[in-house]
Motif scaffolding. Structure first.
Motif, mmCIF file in Angstrom:
data_model
loop_
_atom_site.group_PDB
_atom_site.id
_atom_site.type_symbol
_atom_site.label_atom_id
_atom_site.label_comp_id
_atom_site.label_asym_id
_atom_site.label_seq_id
_atom_site.Cartn_x
_atom_site.Cartn_y
_atom_site.Cartn_z
ATOM 1 N N CYS A 139 -5.694 -13.930 -3.150
ATOM 2 C CA CYS A 139 -4.443 -14.220 -2.449
ATOM 3 C C CYS A 139 -3.839 -12.937 -1.866
ATOM 4 O O CYS A 139 -3.436 -12.896 -0.696
ATOM 5 C CB CYS A 139 -3.465 -14.877 -3.416
ATOM 6 S SG CYS A 139 -2.215 -15.876 -2.608
ATOM 7 N N LEU A 140 -3.767 -11.872 -2.673
ATOM 8 C CA LEU A 140 -3.236 -10.599 -2.184
ATOM 9 C C LEU A 140 -4.098 -10.038 -1.051
ATOM 10 O O LEU A 140 -3.570 -9.482 -0.077
ATOM 11 C CB LEU A 140 -3.159 -9.587 -3.330
ATOM 12 C CG LEU A 140 -2.053 -9.804 -4.363
ATOM 13 C CD1 LEU A 140 -2.161 -8.770 -5.488
ATOM 14 C CD2 LEU A 140 -0.673 -9.709 -3.719
ATOM 15 N N SER A 141 -5.406 -10.195 -1.161
ATOM 16 C CA SER A 141 -6.310 -9.712 -0.107
ATOM 17 C C SER A 141 -6.040 -10.431 1.206
ATOM 18 O O SER A 141 -6.046 -9.824 2.281
ATOM 19 C CB SER A 141 -7.768 -9.908 -0.525
ATOM 20 O OG SER A 141 -8.066 -9.160 -1.692
ATOM 21 N N TYR A 142 -5.787 -11.725 1.125
ATOM 22 C CA TYR A 142 -5.478 -12.517 2.328
ATOM 23 C C TYR A 142 -4.150 -12.071 2.932
ATOM 24 O O TYR A 142 -4.042 -11.886 4.150
ATOM 25 C CB TYR A 142 -5.433 -13.994 1.948
ATOM 26 C CG TYR A 142 -5.172 -14.947 3.099
ATOM 27 C CD1 TYR A 142 -5.904 -14.866 4.282
ATOM 28 C CD2 TYR A 142 -4.210 -15.945 2.984
ATOM 29 C CE1 TYR A 142 -5.676 -15.754 5.327
ATOM 30 C CE2 TYR A 142 -3.983 -16.844 4.019
ATOM 31 C CZ TYR A 142 -4.708 -16.738 5.188
ATOM 32 O OH TYR A 142 -4.470 -17.623 6.216
ATOM 33 N N GLY B 255 -4.489 -8.493 4.500
ATOM 34 C CA GLY B 255 -5.495 -8.299 5.535
ATOM 35 C C GLY B 255 -6.648 -7.419 5.111
ATOM 36 O O GLY B 255 -7.230 -6.701 5.932
ATOM 37 N N VAL B 256 -6.997 -7.468 3.816
ATOM 38 C CA VAL B 256 -8.114 -6.650 3.326
ATOM 39 C C VAL B 256 -9.407 -7.115 4.003
ATOM 40 O O VAL B 256 -9.729 -8.299 4.026
ATOM 41 C CB VAL B 256 -8.249 -6.776 1.789
ATOM 42 C CG1 VAL B 256 -9.497 -6.055 1.295
ATOM 43 C CG2 VAL B 256 -7.001 -6.226 1.109
ATOM 44 N N GLY B 257 -10.128 -6.169 4.581
ATOM 45 C CA GLY B 257 -11.342 -6.489 5.317
ATOM 46 C C GLY B 257 -11.103 -6.711 6.795
ATOM 47 O O GLY B 257 -12.057 -6.955 7.540
ATOM 48 N N TYR B 258 -9.835 -6.624 7.222
ATOM 49 C CA TYR B 258 -9.485 -6.800 8.625
ATOM 50 C C TYR B 258 -8.704 -5.578 9.109
ATOM 51 O O TYR B 258 -8.290 -4.727 8.320
ATOM 52 C CB TYR B 258 -8.669 -8.079 8.833
ATOM 53 C CG TYR B 258 -9.453 -9.327 8.495
ATOM 54 C CD1 TYR B 258 -10.193 -9.994 9.466
ATOM 55 C CD2 TYR B 258 -9.477 -9.817 7.188
ATOM 56 C CE1 TYR B 258 -10.933 -11.128 9.146
ATOM 57 C CE2 TYR B 258 -10.214 -10.948 6.865
ATOM 58 C CZ TYR B 258 -10.941 -11.596 7.854
ATOM 59 O OH TYR B 258 -11.667 -12.712 7.528
ATOM 60 N N SER B 259 -8.475 -5.499 10.410
ATOM 61 C CA SER B 259 -7.845 -4.314 10.988
ATOM 62 C C SER B 259 -6.372 -4.196 10.637
ATOM 63 O O SER B 259 -5.803 -3.113 10.678
ATOM 64 C CB SER B 259 -7.996 -4.333 12.517
ATOM 65 O OG SER B 259 -7.396 -5.517 13.063
ATOM 66 N N LEU C 239 -5.771 0.781 -2.857
ATOM 67 C CA LEU C 239 -5.378 -0.577 -3.225
ATOM 68 C C LEU C 239 -6.469 -1.232 -4.068
ATOM 69 O O LEU C 239 -6.190 -1.886 -5.082
ATOM 70 C CB LEU C 239 -5.132 -1.398 -1.952
ATOM 71 C CG LEU C 239 -4.628 -2.827 -2.138
ATOM 72 C CD1 LEU C 239 -3.210 -2.829 -2.703
ATOM 73 C CD2 LEU C 239 -4.668 -3.571 -0.811
ATOM 74 N N GLU C 240 -7.707 -1.030 -3.672
ATOM 75 C CA GLU C 240 -8.829 -1.583 -4.415
ATOM 76 C C GLU C 240 -8.940 -0.934 -5.789
ATOM 77 O O GLU C 240 -9.129 -1.618 -6.802
ATOM 78 C CB GLU C 240 -10.121 -1.366 -3.615
ATOM 79 C CG GLU C 240 -11.358 -1.973 -4.254
ATOM 80 C CD GLU C 240 -11.347 -3.479 -4.255
ATOM 81 O OE1 GLU C 240 -11.877 -4.078 -5.217
ATOM 82 O OE2 GLU C 240 -10.781 -4.078 -3.313
ATOM 83 N N PRO D 277 0.802 -1.235 0.000
ATOM 84 C CA PRO D 277 0.000 0.000 0.000
ATOM 85 C C PRO D 277 0.831 1.280 0.000
ATOM 86 O O PRO D 277 0.329 2.338 -0.383
ATOM 87 C CB PRO D 277 -0.828 -0.118 1.288
ATOM 88 C CG PRO D 277 -0.952 -1.587 1.515
ATOM 89 C CD PRO D 277 0.368 -2.143 1.078
ATOM 90 N N GLU D 278 2.111 1.197 0.415
ATOM 91 C CA GLU D 278 2.947 2.392 0.414
ATOM 92 C C GLU D 278 3.288 2.856 -1.003
ATOM 93 O O GLU D 278 3.770 3.965 -1.195
ATOM 94 C CB GLU D 278 4.221 2.157 1.235
ATOM 95 C CG GLU D 278 3.920 2.001 2.720
ATOM 96 C CD GLU D 278 5.165 1.855 3.564
ATOM 97 O OE1 GLU D 278 6.280 2.001 3.013
ATOM 98 O OE2 GLU D 278 5.026 1.603 4.768
#
Length: 457
Positions: free
Chosen positions: A354-357, A360-364, A335-336, A305-306
């Motif tokens: 895979c990248l979302s996992y 931590g997409v959807g998590y804190s 990112l989305e 994300p940076e």
């Protein structure tokens, strides 16, 4: 008089016996403490960390005019991001266990090549290729590399060391046709060509330039049988190639940008170091192959994300109470918009998942202990120790706290190296104290990081 002397003698003898008993008791407990320390301490030592970090000082294209400094660690990171994309495409046609084995081979192949390259740092590629054509000379060079690396690598995991030796022994016979090596070769060529495109216009006077360009073109064309390579070469409007190109730009983002340091590490190189340490810690602790692979790629992508927000230092993030949440939400949205949604629209849903996992997409946070059940539903645990119940490949676990510890260790390496080279500032000394405190809090299974931190005193 004789009776008093005898009584005094007995008292002295008894006292001597007590002192000797006390001494042996202390020695016994000392040996127990040493044994416990040896059992519980990490076998990854400062010398190994400094060795893998030395790629941050190893310049590439050193005989060419360069618009920016290009370093080996950045190229390795770009190569592995590209390899991840090609690996996910290849995995579509494979059973889960075979795909996992391929992932292990790709990661370890990259680490093996990187460590070999760090030892032979002064040999230019054209010279190395000529040495490789002479089996006797190449074998002598390889045996010398083994002798240099054995004290650093073998104590961490003997099976890993055996695989390292076998990998480079097979290279003597030029066995480069298996899928893992072809993916690594294609990724290496893509990342190197990406760098070459940066310096080409500045070196118009260089007689070697035309031959180098032709060599890259011919070699990449020969890799078109690797699924995804054609997409990388024909990158006009292709989200797959666009992600690989975007990630390459992270080599331009310098960490600690307002603080003088040596070396001035980039976000891209830092991600690779974190992934490498995470993988080595995983195999040292006997984690499942799935956890080790996921920990490597989580480390490799943790600062992705940076690319969209730049590297924001901790004091700034914590200066306003709501700022971390604001930054996290902005990173998630960008990112989305710029990476995940274009990939999803182009049919790369598996890469998106895979990248979302990993991120931590959807998590804190991306630094959570997580695993997946048979339906692919993600479950979050509180502690690292709880993950041991799910230490099987079928759970596809990842160890967020371990990755966070590796992130802190990599930052500690950056600060320590700069201070060691005489480039220090109050910011760096404050960071050193903060990072030491952070690392002391991490404990994974039977060992914590305090023994490793003692190496940095």
């Amino acid at each position: 008089k004789n009776k008093n002397t005898y009584t005094l003698f007995l008292k002295k003898k008894h006292a001597f016996f007590l002192i000797k008993k006390f001494f042996y008791s202390c020695l016994f407990f000392r040996l127990i403490l040493i044994f416990v320390r040896e059992v519980t301490m990490t076998k990854i030592r400062k010398s190994f960390l400094q060795f893998i970090f030395s790629g941050s000082l190893m310049r590439r294209w050193n005989d060419k005019l360069r618009p920016v400094e290009l370093y080996e660690v950045d190229k390795q990171a770009h190569k592995m991001i590209t390899a991840f994309l090609l690996y996910k495409l290849k995995s579509r046609d494979l059973e889960d266990d075979i795909a996992l084995e391929l992932g292990v081979e790709i990661i370890e192949g990259c680490i093996f090549d990187y460590m070999y390259r760090l030892v032979i740092t002064d040999i230019k590629p054209p010279v190395f290729y000529q040495i490789r054509e002479n089996r006797e000379h190449f074998e002598q060079l390889t045996n010398w590399v083994f002798a240099e690396l054995e004290p650093l690598v073998k104590p961490i995991n003997e099976d890993f060391w055996k695989r390292f030796v076998a990998y480079h022994t097979d290279a003597l016979d030029f066995q480069d046709n298996n899928p893992a090596k072809r993916i690594l070769t294609a990724s290496h060529l893509f990342a190197s060509k990406w760098e070459f495109n940066l310096i080409r216009s500045l070196n118009f006077f260089d007689e070697e330039l035309r031959d180098i360009d032709l060599s890259f073109t011919e070699q990449l064309q020969s890799m078109k049988d690797v699924q995804g390579v054609s997409d990388l070469l024909n990158n006009a409007g292709n989200p797959f190639a666009r992600v690989a190109n975007l990630c390459g730009q992270l080599r331009f983002q310098i960490r600690w940008s307002q603080t003088a340091r040596v070396p001035e590490t980039s976000v891209l190189g830092h991600m690779f170091i974190v992934g490498l340490i995470a993988y080595m810690m995983s195999i040292e602790q006997g984690l499942s192959k799935a956890r080790a692979v996921n920990n490597f790629f989580c480390g490799l992508f943790h600062d992705l994300p940076e690319l969209l927000t730049r590297d924001i230092i901790n004091p700034v993030k914590k200066s306003v109470k709501e700022l971390p949440e604001i930054i996290h939400q902005y990173e998630k949205d960008e990112l989305e918009r710029r990476i995940l949604d274009p990939l999803r629209s182009a049919g790369y849903e598996d890469i998106v998942n895979c990248l979302s996992y990993y991120l931590g997409v959807g998590y804190s946070s991306e630094f959570l202990e997580q695993y997946q059940d048979e339906l692919g539903i993600v479950h979050t645990l509180d502690e690292y120790g709880q993950m041991q119940e799910f230490n099987e490949d079928r759970y596809n676990g990842k160890d967020g706290k371990l990755i966070k510890a590796c992130d802190s260790l990599a930052a500690l390496l950056e600060v320590y190296t700069s201070i060691y080279h005489g480039v220090a500032s109050p910011h760096l000394h404050d960071a050193m104290a903060r990072l030491r405190t952070e690392c002391k809090q991490y404990q994974f299974g039977e060992f914590d990081l305090r023994a490793l931190l003692a190496d940095f005193n």
